[in-house]
Structures are given as structure tokens and as C-alpha cells.
Write a protein that holds these residues in place. Structure first.
Motif, short mmCIF file in Angstrom:
data_model
loop_
_atom_site.label_atom_id
_atom_site.label_comp_id
_atom_site.label_asym_id
_atom_site.label_seq_id
_atom_site.Cartn_x
_atom_site.Cartn_y
_atom_site.Cartn_z
N GLY A 332 0.71 -1.31 0.05
CA GLY A 332 -0.05 -0.16 0.12
C GLY A 332 0.72 1.25 0.09
N ALA A 333 1.98 1.29 -0.40
CA ALA A 333 2.93 2.42 -0.22
C ALA A 333 2.58 3.57 -1.38
N THR A 334 1.75 2.94 -2.49
CA THR A 334 1.50 3.85 -3.38
C THR A 334 -0.08 4.63 -3.19
N SER A 335 -0.51 4.06 -2.02
CA SER A 335 -1.86 4.87 -1.69
C SER A 335 -1.52 6.42 -1.55
N GLU A 336 -2.59 7.16 -2.07
CA GLU A 336 -2.41 8.44 -1.96
C GLU A 336 -2.39 9.18 -0.80
N GLY A 337 -1.38 9.97 -0.23
CA GLY A 337 -1.27 10.72 1.12
C GLY A 337 -0.84 9.69 2.16
N ILE A 338 -0.54 8.32 1.86
CA ILE A 338 -0.25 7.66 2.98
C ILE A 338 1.08 7.82 3.97
N PHE A 339 2.03 8.37 3.06
CA PHE A 339 3.24 8.78 3.82
C PHE A 339 3.09 10.12 4.86
N GLU A 340 2.32 10.99 4.29
CA GLU A 340 1.94 12.27 4.95
C GLU A 340 1.27 11.95 6.31
N ARG A 341 0.18 11.07 6.21
CA ARG A 341 -0.52 10.74 7.35
C ARG A 341 0.17 9.79 8.24
N CYS A 342 0.91 9.05 7.92
CA CYS A 342 1.93 8.31 8.81
C CYS A 342 2.79 9.03 9.46
N TRP A 343 3.33 9.83 8.71
CA TRP A 343 4.62 10.88 9.22
C TRP A 343 3.86 11.74 10.32
N ALA A 344 2.60 12.10 10.27
CA ALA A 344 2.14 13.00 11.09
C ALA A 344 1.77 12.21 12.26
N LEU A 345 1.51 11.03 12.09
CA LEU A 345 1.08 10.18 13.38
C LEU A 345 2.24 9.46 14.18
N LEU A 346 3.25 9.25 13.45
CA LEU A 346 4.59 8.82 13.92
C LEU A 346 5.14 9.47 15.16
N ASN A 347 5.47 9.04 16.29
CA ASN A 347 5.98 9.69 17.55
C ASN A 347 7.36 10.24 17.05
N PRO A 348 7.84 11.27 17.72
CA PRO A 348 9.25 11.87 17.58
C PRO A 348 10.02 10.64 17.94
N GLY A 349 11.20 10.55 17.17
CA GLY A 349 12.04 9.62 17.41
C GLY A 349 11.84 8.32 16.78
N GLY A 350 10.70 8.23 16.10
CA GLY A 350 10.12 6.98 15.79
C GLY A 350 10.85 6.60 14.23
N ARG A 351 10.82 5.34 13.93
CA ARG A 351 11.43 4.88 12.66
C ARG A 351 10.33 4.72 11.76
N PHE A 352 10.43 5.05 10.43
CA PHE A 352 9.54 4.60 9.17
C PHE A 352 10.24 3.88 8.14
N VAL A 353 9.74 2.62 7.81
CA VAL A 353 10.43 2.07 7.08
C VAL A 353 9.28 1.25 5.95
N ALA A 354 9.82 1.39 4.68
CA ALA A 354 9.03 0.91 3.55
C ALA A 354 9.34 0.30 2.60
N ASN A 355 8.90 -1.12 2.23
CA ASN A 355 9.77 -1.70 1.14
C ASN A 355 8.69 -1.88 -0.17
N VAL A 356 9.14 -1.79 -1.17
CA VAL A 356 8.51 -1.91 -2.34
C VAL A 356 9.32 -2.87 -3.50
N VAL A 357 8.50 -3.14 -4.47
CA VAL A 357 9.36 -4.02 -5.64
C VAL A 357 8.94 -3.37 -6.97
N THR A 358 7.92 -2.48 -7.05
CA THR A 358 7.62 -1.89 -8.46
C THR A 358 8.38 -0.50 -8.53
N LEU A 359 8.27 -0.26 -9.94
CA LEU A 359 8.81 1.22 -10.32
C LEU A 359 7.92 2.18 -9.58
N GLU A 360 6.56 2.00 -9.71
CA GLU A 360 5.68 3.01 -9.22
C GLU A 360 5.81 3.15 -7.72
#
Length: 410
Positions: A332-360
Motif C-alpha cells: 500500500g505504499a502507493t496509496s495517495e497521502g499515505i506517507f504524510e498521514r503516517c509521518w504526522a502520526l509517528l512519534n518523535p524519534g520513531g522509525r519509518f520503513v517501507a519496502n516496495v518491488v515496483t517502479l511506481e
């Protein structure tokens, strides 16, 4: 203003009130309300003071006690109240200045004294009020385990679980009524455990011994793929180990595993650090069933499983009030707005990791990287496989991984 101590918690041994020190006796006499199990309250004899018996659920009485904050309340507990006991429960709700805790000797200390085991070399857990499957993540060759039982049937259930895991040669000792006149021990081997049901108040000691067909699952990330029920849509072993290293499991911290598949990332996160918690978010009903089965089999029965699709699932999780210390997106990494929403909810000092296999997906990660920095890595794995009478390398799909830590103030 600091609240004065109003709650007293006393640890009592098998010998009853005779185990209390003079100081503990004095505190008990000063109490206006006494809380305990039926066994504890029966020790008081004829006592006119108000008495409250622990009920089911346990949390209900905790709320009742907290609602009477400021009254002189004494809680009677078994052994050390701060060792998987009621003291630890109240410590999550109250400051240390509001409580006076006088511990007794814990069952773990008594068991180690009987067995000659150094306490710091033993894994401690409780099965009292908890699923037997918790034991799964502790079973390792050479491990020494001490566990509080749920009841008299627990030793037999532990023996059966050890045998099924390939640890049937493990030595089991059941210690009953330690410190009292009815103290006794039962000893045996897991695969031929034939002792009768023991007393409900017992502690189980296990010296883990693996047999030739034992499945050994270390708590270091990177379990074999076949340790999990899956449909092929999972983060494979080598990539999973690298992903967990990037997520950095920390004791007590919370992971949101978005697009969890069979739950492998969530489960290994929880196994890797004491008290680590996780929410596995998945929308496929068959995979939700796999997550639940894997969590039980691999010793993480408290994994929270959320049935939902992205990005709406984020709104549902955020409404619960606790934000994550780490987020992993495996789907679901290509879902629109997903990163911005996750980034806002992530605690300070938190780690964000995403894996993808497609060009998109790669393009999406590159855009995120431009916004907040972090690392972009490509993980290429090849496996030796037959090529006619010989062997050659077959490459798995290359995984692009984005890793970033949210700095304080972002």
C-alpha cells in the motif's frame, strides 16, 4: 502537590500473616479497607473492617480501588507484588509516593533457592491469566524457565507443548506451596509426564532440552519462512531480517505494521524486544486468520490484529489515542497521502520503513526521500537452485527500502 501514600500493598507468603514483618503488620492494622483474594481475606478471621474480594475481571476491582483514592486501603497479595503482581498493575496508575509496598519473597526466588539456579540466569514468565502460547517464544535449547501456573492442570499442558515443539526431553519440576508446611515437589520428563493434577498454587521450572527433530526459533529476527503460515505474500527471511534491523525493536515500543500479510514483521518485532507491542493491519480475511494462527504458534498472542484497508485504517487507529514508535509499510505504499498521514502520526524519534518491488513504488519512495531525507537502499537476494544436473543462482525480486527517523521537533 505530591499525593500522600494512601494505598498499602503487602506481600504474603505461604505461611500467611505470620510471614509479615512488624512494619507490615502495623500497616495492615491501620487500614480501613482491605482488598484481597478469598484465601488472603480468610487469614484475617473475625475482622469488622470493610473487605473487598478480587473478582473477574481483575481490572474491575482495580478501578474500584482507584475510585476510592485517598482512603486507607490495604491490598493483600501473594509473594512479591511487583513481580507479575498487583503492585505492578497499580504502579501503572499511581505515583510511587501514593503507595507503600512491602514485598514478600517471590515464588521465583524461592524456586531458585530450591533448585540452585541463579535467578539472573533464568527466564521468568507467568501463565496466570495469560495464554499458554506465551511460552512458545521462551523455548530455546539450554534455557531455564520459571513460570507461575494458571492452575493445577498447567504443568501437564506445559509438558505437552514442550513435547510437540521437539523439547520432550526437557526436565520439569513443579513446586507447590513453597514456604509452607505442605510444600512438595514433583519431577519428571516432558514427553512422559504422568503426574496427577497438582495444587493450583504451583510454580513450574523447566530445563529446556532439544531433541533431534526440535524446531529452534531464535528471537533474533529472520525466522525461516516456513515458520509462518503464508500464501506467498510475505516479507521473505533475508529481507525481513534487514527490515527488522531498520525498524529497531525497542522494549515497550509500539509498531504499526501496515499491509501485514501473514504478520511476520509484527511477530518478529514482538519477539525481538521485551514488552514490544504491535498492531498488524490487514484487509484480506484469509491473511487475518493466518496472522492469528502465527501469533499463537510463535509466542505473541497479544499481537493486536486490525481488519481494515489503508488509508482509512490509520484514522481508526489514531482514534485509540496512542501513536506508534515505528511504522512499516509492506503493502500500500502507493496509496495517495499515505506517507504524510503516517509521518504526522509517528512519534518523535520513531522509525519509518517501507519496502516496495515496483517502479511506481520506487518513485513514491524517492518523493518521500526528497521531503524528509533518510536512506534509500536496494536489497538484491539470490538463491542457489538446480539447473539441470548443476546449480545456479536465481534472483528474487529486488526490494527497494526507504528508512527514515523522525527527528524531535518534526
Amino acid at each position: 502537590m505530591t499525593q500522600a501514600a494512601w494505598l498499602t500493598i503487602l506481600g504474603i507468603g505461604e505461611e500467611g500473616l505470620d510471614s509479615l514483618t512488624p512494619v507490615a503488620r502495623s500497616l495492615l492494622e491501620q487500614a480501613e479497607v482491605i482488598v484481597g483474594g478469598e484465601r488472603h481475606l480468610s487469614m484475617l478471621g473475625e475482622d469488622p473492617r470493610e473487605q473487598l474480594v478480587w473478582g473477574n475481571p481483575f481490572s474491575g476491582m482495580v478501578k474500584r480501588v482507584l475510585a476510592r483514592r485517598g482512603e486507607k486501603i490495604c491490598v493483600l497479595a501473594t509473594g512479591d507484588p511487583m513481580c507479575f503482581g498487583v503492585g505492578a498493575t497499580f504502579a501503572k496508575q499511581l505515583s510511587a509516593t501514593e503507595m507503600r509496598i512491602v514485598p514478600g519473597i517471590s515464588a521465583y526466588s524461592l524456586a531458585c533457592a530450591r533448585l540452585g539456579w541463579p535467578l539472573m540466569e533464568v527466564d521468568l514468565l507467568t501463565l496466570h491469566g495469560r495464554p499458554l502460547s506465551l511460552l512458545q517464544s521462551y523455548i530455546q535449547p539450554g534455557a531455564r524457565l520459571l513460570m507461575l501456573s494458571e492452575n493445577g492442570k498447567t504443568p501437564g499442558e506445559v509438558a505437552d507443548l514442550l513435547t510437540k515443539r521437539g523439547f520432550g526431553d526437557s526436565r520439569i519440576t513443579v513446586l507447590e506451596h513453597m514456604g509452607g508446611e505442605n510444600e512438595q515437589q514433583m519431577e519428571g520428563i516432558a514427553h512422559c509426564w504422568d503426574h496427577p493434577v497438582s495444587a493450583d498454587l504451583n510454580t513450574i521450572a523447566v530445563d529446556c532440552i532439544a531433541t533431534g527433530h526440535a524446531r529452534v526459533y531464535a528471537n533474533t529476527p529472520g525466522l525461516p519462512d516456513d515458520a509462518f503460515l503464508h500464501d506467498g505474500q510475505m516479507t521473505k527471511r533475508i529481507v525481513r531480517a534487514a527490515t527488522l534491523a531498520a525498524l529497531t525493536p525497542v522494549p515497550g515500543q509500539l509498531l504499526w505494521d501496515l499491509g501485514a500479510g501473514c504478520g511476520s514483521i509484527s511477530i518478529e518485532w514482538m519477539r525481538a524486544a521485551r514488552g514490544a507491542r504491535a498492531v498488524a493491519v490487514e484487509r484480506n480475511s484469509e491473511r487475518l486468520t493466518m496472522i492469528a494462527s502465527n501469533a499463537q504458534a510463535l509466542g505473541t498472542p497479544f499481537l493486536a490484529i486490525h481488519d481494515g484497508a489503508l488509508p482509512s485504517a490509520l484514522d481508526q487507529l489514531s482514534q485509540k489515542g496512542e501513536h506508534p514508535d515505528a511504522i512499516f509499510i509492506g503493502g500500500g505504499a502507493t496509496s495517495e497521502g499515505i506517507f504524510e498521514r503516517c509521518w504526522a502520526l509517528l512519534n518523535p524519534g520513531g522509525r519509518f520503513v517501507a519496502n516496495v518491488v515496483t517502479l511506481e513504488g520506487e518513485n513514491q519512495l524517492y518523493e518521500w526521500h526528497k521531503k524528509v531525507g533518510g536512506e534509500l537502499n536496494r536489497i538484491a537476494v539470490s538463491h542457489a537452485s538446480p539447473v539441470g544436473p548443476y546449480h545456479g543462482w536465481r534472483s528474487a525480486m529486488t526490494v527497494t527500502q526507504f528508512v527514515v527517523t523522525k527527528e524531535y521537533g518534526q
